[in-house]
Design an enzyme around this catalytic site. Sequence first.
Site, PDB file in Angstrom:
ATOM      1  N   GLU A  89       0.801  -1.217   0.000  1.00 53.37           N
ATOM      2  CA  GLU A  89       0.000   0.000   0.000  1.00 53.37           C
ATOM      3  C   GLU A  89       0.829   1.259   0.000  1.00 53.37           C
ATOM      4  O   GLU A  89       1.965   1.269   0.446  1.00 53.37           O
ATOM      5  CB  GLU A  89      -0.838   0.042   1.281  1.00 53.37           C
ATOM      6  CG  GLU A  89      -1.770  -1.104   1.373  1.00 53.37           C
ATOM      7  CD  GLU A  89      -2.563  -1.067   2.659  1.00 53.37           C
ATOM      8  OE1 GLU A  89      -2.943   0.027   3.098  1.00 53.37           O
ATOM      9  OE2 GLU A  89      -2.790  -2.145   3.204  1.00 53.37           O
ATOM     10  N   CYS A 102       3.564   7.997   1.399  1.00 60.30           N
ATOM     11  CA  CYS A 102       3.920   6.988   2.388  1.00 60.30           C
ATOM     12  C   CYS A 102       4.200   5.706   1.635  1.00 60.30           C
ATOM     13  O   CYS A 102       3.349   5.231   0.887  1.00 60.30           O
ATOM     14  CB  CYS A 102       2.751   6.813   3.344  1.00 60.30           C
ATOM     15  SG  CYS A 102       2.984   5.473   4.510  1.00 60.30           S
ATOM     16  N   CYS A 109       5.049  -7.822   7.512  1.00 62.37           N
ATOM     17  CA  CYS A 109       6.054  -7.378   8.477  1.00 62.37           C
ATOM     18  C   CYS A 109       6.189  -8.466   9.535  1.00 62.37           C
ATOM     19  O   CYS A 109       5.231  -9.162   9.837  1.00 62.37           O
ATOM     20  CB  CYS A 109       5.578  -6.082   9.139  1.00 62.37           C
ATOM     21  SG  CYS A 109       6.743  -5.378  10.318  1.00 62.37           S
ATOM     22  N   CYS A 113       3.823  -6.118  16.081  1.00 58.19           N
ATOM     23  CA  CYS A 113       3.187  -5.136  16.987  1.00 58.19           C
ATOM     24  C   CYS A 113       1.683  -5.425  17.062  1.00 58.19           C
ATOM     25  O   CYS A 113       1.028  -5.651  16.033  1.00 58.19           O
ATOM     26  CB  CYS A 113       3.421  -3.716  16.484  1.00 58.19           C
ATOM     27  SG  CYS A 113       5.160  -3.283  16.382  1.00 58.19           S
ATOM     28  N   CYS A 116      -1.065  -3.345  14.975  1.00 59.51           N
ATOM     29  CA  CYS A 116      -0.820  -3.065  13.552  1.00 59.51           C
ATOM     30  C   CYS A 116      -1.407  -4.144  12.643  1.00 59.51           C
ATOM     31  O   CYS A 116      -1.270  -5.334  12.906  1.00 59.51           O
ATOM     32  CB  CYS A 116       0.682  -2.955  13.325  1.00 59.51           C
ATOM     33  SG  CYS A 116       1.108  -2.548  11.636  1.00 59.51           S
ATOM     34  N   CYS A 333      -2.288   1.924   7.869  1.00 64.56           N
ATOM     35  CA  CYS A 333      -1.504   0.773   8.300  1.00 64.56           C
ATOM     36  C   CYS A 333      -2.017  -0.600   7.878  1.00 64.56           C
ATOM     37  O   CYS A 333      -2.491  -1.388   8.689  1.00 64.56           O
ATOM     38  CB  CYS A 333      -1.390   0.780   9.821  1.00 64.56           C
ATOM     39  SG  CYS A 333      -1.228   2.406  10.497  1.00 64.56           S
TER      40      CYS A 333
HETATM   41  N1  SAH Z   1       7.731  -0.534  11.002  1.00 63.64           N
HETATM   42  C1  SAH Z   1       7.880   0.884  11.053  1.00 63.64           C
HETATM   43  C2  SAH Z   1       7.075   1.646  10.025  1.00 63.64           C
HETATM   44  C3  SAH Z   1       5.681   1.191   9.688  1.00 63.64           C
HETATM   45  S1  SAH Z   1       4.315   1.598  10.695  1.00 63.64           S
HETATM   46  C4  SAH Z   1       7.573   1.377  12.453  1.00 63.64           C
HETATM   47  O1  SAH Z   1       7.259   0.579  13.311  1.00 63.64           O
HETATM   48  O2  SAH Z   1       7.724   2.558  12.705  1.00 63.64           O
HETATM   49  C5  SAH Z   1       4.057   3.303  10.650  1.00 63.64           C
HETATM   50  C6  SAH Z   1       3.529   3.848  11.958  1.00 63.64           C
HETATM   51  O3  SAH Z   1       2.150   3.514  12.175  1.00 63.64           O
HETATM   52  C7  SAH Z   1       4.277   3.318  13.160  1.00 63.64           C
HETATM   53  O4  SAH Z   1       4.508   4.354  14.071  1.00 63.64           O
HETATM   54  C8  SAH Z   1       3.290   2.316  13.735  1.00 63.64           C
HETATM   55  O5  SAH Z   1       3.575   2.052  15.063  1.00 63.64           O
HETATM   56  C9  SAH Z   1       1.978   3.035  13.490  1.00 63.64           C
HETATM   57  N2  SAH Z   1       0.788   2.205  13.580  1.00 63.64           N
HETATM   58  C10 SAH Z   1       0.628   0.925  13.194  1.00 63.64           C
HETATM   59  N3  SAH Z   1      -0.625   0.508  13.467  1.00 63.64           N
HETATM   60  C11 SAH Z   1      -1.267   1.559  14.009  1.00 63.64           C
HETATM   61  C12 SAH Z   1      -2.600   1.762  14.500  1.00 63.64           C
HETATM   62  N4  SAH Z   1      -3.501   0.792  14.466  1.00 63.64           N
HETATM   63  N5  SAH Z   1      -2.907   2.985  14.991  1.00 63.64           N
HETATM   64  C13 SAH Z   1      -1.987   3.983  15.010  1.00 63.64           C
HETATM   65  N6  SAH Z   1      -0.736   3.850  14.579  1.00 63.64           N
HETATM   66  C14 SAH Z   1      -0.365   2.644  14.091  1.00 63.64           C
END
Ligand code: SAH
Length: 345
Positions: A89, A102, A109, A113, A116, A333
């Site tokens: 995406e 972006c 990944c 987390c 995510c 995300c």
């Molecule tokens: N892997 C990298 C970049 C990808 S995620 C990282 O961890 O930074 C981009 C951003 O979106 C990161 O800050 C991630 O923590 C955040 N993110 C992912 N899922 C999310 C959600 N459901 N709500 C808010 N932020 C989220």
Amino acid sequence: MTELTGMNCAELTEWVKAQGYPAFRGKQIFRWIHQGAEFGEMTNLSKEMRAKLESVAVAQPVHIRLKKESPLDGTVKLLYELQDGNCVEGVVMRYKYGVSLCISTQVGCRMGCRFCASTLEGRVRNLTAGEMLGEILCANRFLADEDIRISHVVLMGSGEPLDNYDEVIRFLRLLKEEEGIRLSIRNVSLSTCGIVPKIYDLAEEGLPVTLCISLHAPTDEIRRETMPIAYTWSISEILEACRNYIRKTGRRVIFEYALSDGLNAEEEHAKQLAGLLRGMQCHVNLIPLNVVKERELKGISEEKVQRFLKVLQENHISATRRREMGDDIEGACGQLRRSIINAEV
Ligand code: SAH
């Protein structure tokens, strides 16, 4: 098939020579590729040459499969298709200072987390440098209708950029190529969940991107509740790596903090966070957690976001609430890709 998009101009010239063509063709083809052209459109090459190249190489490894534009703020969500059928995406965001894209660095990944959507099925594969560049080239092509181009890039799509370090560095170097798209490295932000040794490596590359850290917690204990990487590196190790990054590059670091009710969003957490970051050349981006339907974490009220922000500011921490864009089009995300994948199964 050889993917040419990931080559710099010198490498492409060598490749072109190896195919039996004169060196100057290398620069011509390189320019075309960075304009998003396919071989068939490279009008200063002979028809025979275009056909030959097309049979052995790929000029554009990424194509737009789906576009969703927000009627609210003009944000465009893109679903890209790669050569092997995988999808990633991208999001185009329009700001006063320019147009930001972006981009994704991996299909899926493996960081795991809990909030995510990109990580739900693990990592499928790394993207190549050429594919990352291809994401920009595609976006530029469709923005050409409006006579605009991508001016800023954030590596915040699916994937962990520092888990695909070599290709990400190659990609960043491609942005600086003389005959290429020449996007300033200072307009690039790289977001990581905090792979500490790679943050040290990045500081040595001479590529002063804005480093963004997905911190999301003021203590290791809370961080471990949602981010498995927090078992490998502590917040204090991350902050030490950030201080080094700031020293080496002169750039401030951005901390991303997604607020989730019942997890990390009380005033006490804001105070702890301010304590951690005191005196550091940094900025905090607060994001209300975007609720992902497969995940159990809660969102947060605007009132609580504002309260958290106020505590940070009272404690002299530079902080803002990140503007949410494209909320109405599954801007967040990994959600668009999932909605497509799910619709197909
Ligand atoms: N892997 C990298 C970049 C990808 S995620 C990282 O961890 O930074 C981009 C951003 O979106 C990161 O800050 C991630 O923590 C955040 N993110 C992912 N899922 C999310 C959600 N459901 N709500 C808010 N932020 C989220």
